[in-house]
Design a protein around this motif. Structure first.
Motif, mmCIF file in Angstrom:
data_model
loop_
_atom_site.group_PDB
_atom_site.id
_atom_site.type_symbol
_atom_site.label_atom_id
_atom_site.label_comp_id
_atom_site.label_asym_id
_atom_site.label_seq_id
_atom_site.Cartn_x
_atom_site.Cartn_y
_atom_site.Cartn_z
ATOM 1 N N UNK A 197 4.138 10.140 -5.330
ATOM 2 C CA UNK A 197 2.856 10.150 -6.002
ATOM 3 C C UNK A 197 1.964 9.018 -5.538
ATOM 4 N N UNK A 198 0.668 9.210 -5.735
ATOM 5 C CA UNK A 198 -0.323 8.172 -5.453
ATOM 6 C C UNK A 198 -0.586 7.378 -6.727
ATOM 7 N N UNK A 199 -0.922 6.100 -6.559
ATOM 8 C CA UNK A 199 -1.247 5.249 -7.699
ATOM 9 C C UNK A 199 -2.731 5.380 -8.040
ATOM 10 N N UNK A 232 3.910 -2.349 -8.125
ATOM 11 C CA UNK A 232 3.721 -3.062 -6.860
ATOM 12 C C UNK A 232 2.637 -2.439 -5.994
ATOM 13 N N UNK A 233 2.394 -1.156 -6.163
ATOM 14 C CA UNK A 233 1.418 -0.478 -5.322
ATOM 15 C C UNK A 233 -0.010 -0.889 -5.676
ATOM 16 N N UNK A 234 -0.801 -1.103 -4.654
ATOM 17 C CA UNK A 234 -2.224 -1.325 -4.867
ATOM 18 C C UNK A 234 -2.898 0.007 -5.209
ATOM 19 N N UNK A 235 -4.055 -0.031 -5.862
ATOM 20 C CA UNK A 235 -4.765 1.222 -6.164
ATOM 21 C C UNK A 235 -4.976 2.052 -4.899
ATOM 22 N N UNK A 236 -4.670 3.333 -5.004
ATOM 23 C CA UNK A 236 -4.765 4.217 -3.851
ATOM 24 C C UNK A 236 -3.510 4.253 -3.007
ATOM 25 N N UNK A 237 -2.535 3.410 -3.346
ATOM 26 C CA UNK A 237 -1.273 3.389 -2.614
ATOM 27 C C UNK A 237 -0.411 4.594 -2.949
ATOM 28 N N UNK A 238 0.662 4.763 -2.194
ATOM 29 C CA UNK A 238 1.496 5.952 -2.357
ATOM 30 C C UNK A 238 2.978 5.597 -2.302
ATOM 31 N N UNK A 239 3.744 6.310 -3.095
ATOM 32 C CA UNK A 239 5.205 6.223 -3.106
ATOM 33 C C UNK A 239 5.746 7.541 -2.582
ATOM 34 N N UNK A 240 6.604 7.485 -1.550
ATOM 35 C CA UNK A 240 7.128 8.681 -0.911
ATOM 36 C C UNK A 240 8.642 8.591 -0.772
ATOM 37 N N UNK A 241 9.323 9.579 -1.311
ATOM 38 C CA UNK A 241 10.776 9.649 -1.248
ATOM 39 C C UNK A 241 11.162 10.841 -0.385
ATOM 40 N N UNK A 242 11.950 10.593 0.648
ATOM 41 C CA UNK A 242 12.522 11.654 1.474
ATOM 42 C C UNK A 242 14.012 11.708 1.162
ATOM 43 N N UNK A 243 14.428 12.768 0.474
ATOM 44 C CA UNK A 243 15.811 12.816 -0.008
ATOM 45 C C UNK A 243 16.175 14.253 -0.358
ATOM 46 N N UNK A 244 17.388 14.428 -0.836
ATOM 47 C CA UNK A 244 17.819 15.752 -1.298
ATOM 48 C C UNK A 244 17.499 15.916 -2.777
ATOM 49 N N UNK A 252 0.810 -1.207 0.000
ATOM 50 C CA UNK A 252 0.000 0.000 0.000
ATOM 51 C C UNK A 252 0.850 1.266 0.000
ATOM 52 N N UNK A 253 2.100 1.146 0.377
ATOM 53 C CA UNK A 253 3.007 2.289 0.362
ATOM 54 C C UNK A 253 4.430 1.788 0.174
ATOM 55 N N UNK A 254 5.200 2.549 -0.586
ATOM 56 C CA UNK A 254 6.640 2.351 -0.691
ATOM 57 C C UNK A 254 7.278 3.652 -0.243
ATOM 58 N N UNK A 255 8.220 3.544 0.696
ATOM 59 C CA UNK A 255 8.890 4.729 1.214
ATOM 60 C C UNK A 255 10.395 4.529 1.122
ATOM 61 N N UNK A 256 11.117 5.629 1.050
ATOM 62 C CA UNK A 256 12.575 5.578 1.016
ATOM 63 C C UNK A 256 13.115 6.868 1.596
ATOM 64 N N UNK A 257 14.011 6.752 2.558
ATOM 65 C CA UNK A 257 14.599 7.916 3.198
ATOM 66 C C UNK A 257 16.099 7.934 2.947
ATOM 67 N N UNK A 258 16.575 8.940 2.218
ATOM 68 C CA UNK A 258 18.002 9.135 1.964
ATOM 69 C C UNK A 258 18.647 7.869 1.428
ATOM 70 N N UNK A 259 17.949 7.233 0.505
ATOM 71 C CA UNK A 259 18.419 5.971 -0.057
ATOM 72 C C UNK A 259 18.517 5.997 -1.574
ATOM 73 N N UNK A 260 17.543 6.607 -2.238
ATOM 74 C CA UNK A 260 17.471 6.485 -3.695
ATOM 75 C C UNK A 260 18.445 7.399 -4.424
ATOM 76 N N UNK A 261 19.157 8.266 -3.692
ATOM 77 C CA UNK A 261 20.239 9.001 -4.353
ATOM 78 C C UNK A 261 21.422 8.081 -4.677
ATOM 79 N N UNK A 262 21.328 6.832 -4.241
ATOM 80 C CA UNK A 262 22.336 5.837 -4.617
ATOM 81 C C UNK A 262 21.993 5.140 -5.931
ATOM 82 N N UNK A 263 20.945 5.590 -6.597
ATOM 83 C CA UNK A 263 20.618 5.130 -7.949
ATOM 84 C C UNK A 263 20.971 6.283 -8.894
#
Length: 227
Positions: free
Chosen positions: A225-227, A138-150, A111-122
């Protein structure tokens, strides 16, 4: 291609157990950034959350603490970080799952994918967009992806302004500008920050129809973003 293994001990020169204290000296408004992610996840109904590059488990633990209905899978490639994360969330029992793996691994339905200070390694945009597409799938409808990064412009006046603000925030924790500049140069060897507009473009290309910035303070940003 398999993602290069990233370990905090070599990247920041820190033991995993020291990471939580140090990150608050390095990242402006870190606690507010984490709270923004937790607040959005908390609007979901009994969410199953995948925490990518979970590190010491600070973000996932905050979700478990403040969203009683949530379950969180902690994914990290560094076993020492997973050990710290496991100790932190042990009181949550089966609501917390530890999984060693990389960003290239298949993601569970969630229902949610989150990442904190991690995806700048991509660093590569094509790989980042492909990761974002896998997350969208992977997200179900209404799910959310949130990135906390620079998020930072790569050159120009806007770039210089953000790094000035970043260094000023570090100075409040006793880190002088020459030391801050040395840290920025060190991190540049592994980290790749993109402008917020570029990140939002990649999200849209990956299937997120309404990518957004949910919070920003200097370089520190919560977007997704939300799915």
């Amino acid at each position: 291609m398999v993602m290069t293994e990233h370990r905090v001990a070599t990247h920041l020169g820190l033991a995993a157990s020291d990471y939580d204290a140090a990150i608050r000296r390095y990242i402006p408004a870190y606690d507010e950034m984490i709270a923004t992610v937790v607040g959005i996840v908390g609007t979901l109904d009994a969410p199953y959350v995948s925490d990518l590059g979970a590190g010491t488990g600070a973000l996932g633990a905050a979700i478990l603490d403040r969203v009683p209905s949530a379950r969180v899978q902690f994914l990290d490639i560094d076993p020492s970080m997973l050990e710290v994360a496991g100790a932190r969330v042990a009181r949550h029992g089966q609501r917390a799952e530890l999984r060693r793996g990389s960003f290239d691994d298949a993601l569970p339905a969630c229902d949610a994918v989150v990442a904190s200070l991690a995806l700048h390694h991509v660093p590569d945009l094509d790989r980042k967009r492909a990761l974002y597409a896998r997350i969208h799938e992977a997200l179900r409808p209404g799910g959310v992806f949130l990135v906390a990064d620079a998020t930072v412009h790569e050159v120009g006046a806007a770039h210089d302004h953000i790094y000035h603000r970043w260094a000023a925030a570090m100075a409040q924790h006793g880190i002088a500008r020459p030391e801050a500049d040395a840290l920025f140069a060190q991190w540049a060897g592994e980290d790749r920050y993109y402008p917020l507009a570029v990140e939002l473009e990649q999200l849209r290309a990956a299937g997120f129809s309404q990518p957004d910035c949910f919070w920003k303070h200097g370089p520190s940003t919560v977007f997704g973003g939300f799915r």
